[in-house]
Design a protein around this motif. Structure first.
Motif, PDB file in Angstrom:
ATOM      1  N   UNK A  38    -119.780 115.105 -36.152  1.00  0.00           N
ATOM      2  CA  UNK A  38    -120.105 114.439 -34.894  1.00  0.00           C
ATOM      3  C   UNK A  38    -118.938 114.661 -33.935  1.00  0.00           C
ATOM      4  N   UNK A  39    -119.198 114.606 -32.635  1.00  0.00           N
ATOM      5  CA  UNK A  39    -118.106 114.758 -31.675  1.00  0.00           C
ATOM      6  C   UNK A  39    -117.071 113.658 -31.866  1.00  0.00           C
ATOM      7  N   UNK A  40    -115.854 113.939 -31.514  1.00  0.00           N
ATOM      8  CA  UNK A  40    -114.795 112.935 -31.634  1.00  0.00           C
ATOM      9  C   UNK A  40    -115.121 111.728 -30.757  1.00  0.00           C
ATOM     10  N   UNK A  41    -114.931 110.560 -31.306  1.00  0.00           N
ATOM     11  CA  UNK A  41    -115.194 109.338 -30.544  1.00  0.00           C
ATOM     12  C   UNK A  41    -114.135 109.169 -29.460  1.00  0.00           C
ATOM     13  N   UNK A  42    -114.553 108.551 -28.378  1.00  0.00           N
ATOM     14  CA  UNK A  42    -113.588 108.207 -27.330  1.00  0.00           C
ATOM     15  C   UNK A  42    -112.662 107.112 -27.855  1.00  0.00           C
ATOM     16  N   UNK A  43    -111.478 107.058 -27.304  1.00  0.00           N
ATOM     17  CA  UNK A  43    -110.500 106.037 -27.721  1.00  0.00           C
ATOM     18  C   UNK A  43    -110.088 105.206 -26.516  1.00  0.00           C
ATOM     19  N   UNK A  44    -110.072 103.915 -26.729  1.00  0.00           N
ATOM     20  CA  UNK A  44    -109.589 103.030 -25.669  1.00  0.00           C
ATOM     21  C   UNK A  44    -108.066 103.010 -25.697  1.00  0.00           C
ATOM     22  N   UNK A  45    -107.483 102.305 -24.735  1.00  0.00           N
ATOM     23  CA  UNK A  45    -106.028 102.268 -24.662  1.00  0.00           C
ATOM     24  C   UNK A  45    -105.383 101.705 -25.905  1.00  0.00           C
ATOM     25  N   UNK A  46    -106.054 100.782 -26.582  1.00  0.00           N
ATOM     26  CA  UNK A  46    -105.479 100.198 -27.795  1.00  0.00           C
ATOM     27  C   UNK A  46    -105.890 100.928 -29.069  1.00  0.00           C
ATOM     28  N   UNK A  47    -106.563 102.071 -28.913  1.00  0.00           N
ATOM     29  CA  UNK A  47    -106.871 102.912 -30.070  1.00  0.00           C
ATOM     30  C   UNK A  47    -108.207 102.675 -30.720  1.00  0.00           C
ATOM     31  N   UNK A  48    -109.008 101.738 -30.210  1.00  0.00           N
ATOM     32  CA  UNK A  48    -110.315 101.488 -30.803  1.00  0.00           C
ATOM     33  C   UNK A  48    -111.261 102.661 -30.535  1.00  0.00           C
ATOM     34  N   UNK A  49    -112.074 103.001 -31.546  1.00  0.00           N
ATOM     35  CA  UNK A  49    -113.095 104.031 -31.379  1.00  0.00           C
ATOM     36  C   UNK A  49    -114.287 103.468 -30.609  1.00  0.00           C
ATOM     37  N   UNK A  50    -114.887 104.304 -29.771  1.00  0.00           N
ATOM     38  CA  UNK A  50    -116.129 103.918 -29.111  1.00  0.00           C
ATOM     39  C   UNK A  50    -117.087 105.106 -29.165  1.00  0.00           C
ATOM     40  N   UNK A  51    -118.275 104.831 -29.652  1.00  0.00           N
ATOM     41  CA  UNK A  51    -119.276 105.864 -29.860  1.00  0.00           C
ATOM     42  C   UNK A  51    -120.454 105.665 -28.908  1.00  0.00           C
ATOM     43  N   UNK A  52    -121.303 106.675 -28.850  1.00  0.00           N
ATOM     44  CA  UNK A  52    -122.552 106.599 -28.072  1.00  0.00           C
ATOM     45  C   UNK A  52    -123.729 106.781 -29.033  1.00  0.00           C
ATOM     46  N   UNK A  53    -124.945 106.526 -28.581  1.00  0.00           N
ATOM     47  CA  UNK A  53    -126.110 106.781 -29.434  1.00  0.00           C
ATOM     48  C   UNK A  53    -126.201 108.228 -29.920  1.00  0.00           C
TER      49      UNK A  53
END
Length: 257
Positions: A38-53
């Motif tokens: 899967x594509x690399x998840x986006x990362x917020x400033x504090x390092x949390x992963x965020x995914x899309x459908x």
């Protein structure tokens, strides 16, 4: 780390959300991301992963592809689907369907050849009426093309005592009669089912015994069932594969729930 939950229905998905919707564990999601499934998840400033459908669709597509062609080939194919054109992606997926159909047809041919061998054993006569009658004999090139293997593979099988051709002309050119063609089809099916050379040699050597025929019949029936299961896995992945392909052409589809 995973992004905290949000009350917004369009909020980025957390790793645990993706795991729940895809059927994988949280650790598997991370591992498959690392492997590029899967594509690399986006990362917020504090390092949390965020995914899309889209990540969920990609994981579901991978599950189906892995069931159809194995995990390594599935990873390669998904990478192609995300980078190629729609026409290229459709061709790649169609090739998998064609491959499975060919494997099934070859296994059915092997079953027919095995039934002919059983008929010979039952009658103690050289009746080969159950064999395919594509030709009275085939050259090594013709047989290799018919079985989708290399001529060198047939020579190797000969060395290993799996398939014995007829030898004609002063140049010792190989020709395969209907019995040898039938035996070669059985070898192809057994090898495709994952059996090693020693096991195939044992099976081919036991075909004149009733117990050997029964065991080989069981293997071939199981092979047909396996191909059906793999085909169903590919079919179940269809809509998710379509979403992955569409997202490669229009990235905004990644946000579609």
């Amino acid at each position: 780390m995973d992004e905290p939950a949000s009350g917004s229905p369009r909020a980025p998905l957390r790793t645990v959300d993706v795991a729940r919707e895809s059927g994988y564990s949280v650790q598997q999601v991370r591992d498959l991301e690392r492997l590029g499934v899967i594509p690399a998840a986006a990362r917020s400033g504090n390092g949390y992963r965020s995914y899309t459908p889209l990540h969920v669709h990609a994981l579901r597509a991978y599950r189906g592809l892995a069931g159809a062609v194995g995990p390594v080939a599935a990873r390669q194919l998904l990478a192609e689907l995300r980078t190629g054109t729609t026409a290229e992606a459709a061709s790649a997926v169609n090739a998998v369907h064609v491959r499975l159909a060919r494997e099934r047809e070859e296994t059915l041919r092997a079953q027919r050849a095995l039934r002919a061998i059983r008929a010979e054993a039952d009658t103690s006569a050289a009746d080969t009426s159950g064999f395919e009658r594509e030709s009275d004999a085939m050259t090594i090139t013709e047989l290799a093309e018919a079985l989708n293997v290399r001529p060198s593979t047939l020579r190797f099988w000969e060395q290993e005592g799996l398939v014995t051709p007829e030898r004609v002309t002063s140049l010792r050119a190989r020709r395969y009669g209907v019995s040898a063609v039938g035996a070669a089809r059985i070898v192809v099916a057994l090898r495709g089912a994952g059996y090693g050379i020693p096991a195939v040699r044992e099976a081919m050597g036991s075909l004149q015994r009733l117990d050997g025929l029964e065991e080989t019949q069981r293997i071939l029936r199981h092979r047909v069932d396996q191909i059906a299961t793999r085909t169903m896995a590919l079919l179940r992945a269809g809509s998710d594969l379509a979403t992955v392909v569409a997202s490669a052409q229009d990235p905004t589809t990644a946000q579609v729930p």
